[in-house]
Enzyme design. Structure first.
Site, PDB file in Angstrom:
ATOM      1  N   CYS A 144       8.005  -3.131  -9.660  1.00  0.00           N
ATOM      2  CA  CYS A 144       7.534  -3.589  -8.303  1.00  0.00           C
ATOM      3  C   CYS A 144       6.299  -2.636  -7.831  1.00  0.00           C
ATOM      4  O   CYS A 144       6.663  -1.536  -7.447  1.00  0.00           O
ATOM      5  CB  CYS A 144       8.268  -4.172  -7.569  1.00  0.00           C
ATOM      6  SG  CYS A 144       7.434  -4.649  -5.968  1.00  0.00           S
ATOM      7  N   CYS A 185       2.040  -9.051  -4.357  1.00  0.00           N
ATOM      8  CA  CYS A 185       2.662  -8.541  -5.522  1.00  0.00           C
ATOM      9  C   CYS A 185       1.811  -7.469  -6.002  1.00  0.00           C
ATOM     10  O   CYS A 185       0.566  -7.764  -6.269  1.00  0.00           O
ATOM     11  CB  CYS A 185       3.067  -9.709  -6.488  1.00  0.00           C
ATOM     12  SG  CYS A 185       3.657  -9.114  -8.279  1.00  0.00           S
TER      13      CYS A 185
END
EC number: 5.1.1.7
Length: 269
Positions: free
Chosen positions: A75, A210
């Site tokens: 991430c 994201c």
């Protein structure tokens, strides 16, 4: 048996996670903790749980568990927040940090204002694979598949406002073409080297941003001739600057990291 666990809630462009230093507070069942703590009505509320730990290969390690308990490979937003956490909580005095993730070693460069980390640049490595997906006519669009250590499916549209992400996100995430499921991005070119993007994250659903998705979108945009190698990706939670270096093939991502609050929560194991 219950233990008190100290945590910090942080976000990167609205992508919010719960951060725990497992060097002090080990968690035996992080999948269970992620599900319970990520719930907005009965827990802390977040997109997932991030564990900071020891590594024999880098300065520190990172493990990420989505709100549904599944483990993520990487991430980008969380890695920026970890850089801020490590520096501001005194775990390191370095402004360049190596981070061991399931998708390899990532390099974090901290940008400081005094003793405060304002933004972080992450070397996200080289895109691992790309492909064009046409769905054999099932959907009226072509998509670009990009791996940034985790899978992404990027679709460009003329007007992102008409995309029903709540409907299309889960359909594409769980499509039979993607047996391990995929992250889903819809994007629109809104200006010279500016992209508006929305994301459905595998295991979390719609999120504000994201980081790996922004990188995948930048790669897809350049490969399809829509932009140059440096772009600003504008998401619901904020903007990231993505650069794809022609010489090295590496993607770098620069953006903010924000602390929300510290807290203590009971862990039942």
């Amino acid at each position: 048996m219950a233990r008190a666990i100290q945590f910090t809630k942080m976000h990167g462009t609205g992508n919010d996670y719960i951060y725990v230093n497992t060097l002090r507070f080990p968690i035996a069942r992080p999948e269970k903790a992620a599900i319970e703590w990520s719930a907005y009505h009965t827990g802390i509320g977040s997109d997932g749980l991030v564990l900071i730990g020891h590594s024999d290969k880098a300065d520190f390690s990172m493990r990420i568990f989505n709100a549904d308990g599944s483990e993520a490979m990487m991430c980008g937003n969380a890695s920026r927040c970890i850089g801020k956490y490590l520096y501001e909580y005194g775990l390191t005095s370095k402004n360049v940090i190596t981070l061991d993730t399931l998708s390899g070693i990532k390099i974090l460069e901290l940008h400081l204002e005094g003793r405060t980390v304002e933004t972080v640049t992450v070397d996200m490595g080289v895109p691992l694979e790309t492909d064009t997906i046409d769905f054999d006519g099932e959907f009226p669009f072509l998509s670009t598949q990009v791996s940034m250590g985790n899978p992404h499916l990027v679709t460009f549209v003329d007007d992102i406002r008409i995309v029903n992400l709540s409907e299309m996100g889960p359909k594409l995430e769980k499509h039979p073409l993607f047996p391990d499921r995929t992250n889903v991005e819809f994007a629109q070119i809104t200006g010279e080297n500016t992209i508006r993007m929305r994301v459905w994250e595998r295991g979390s659903g719609i999120t504000q941003a994201c980081g790996t998705g922004a990188c995948a979108t930048a790669v897809a945009a350049h490969l399809t001739g829509r932009t140059g190698r440096t772009v600003n990706v504008v998401m619901d939670g904020g903007t990231l600057t993505i650069e794809w270096d022609e010489a090295t093939g590496h993607i770098s991502m620069t953006g903010p990291a924000v602390k929300v609050f510290d807290g203590t929560i009971e862990l039942r194991e």
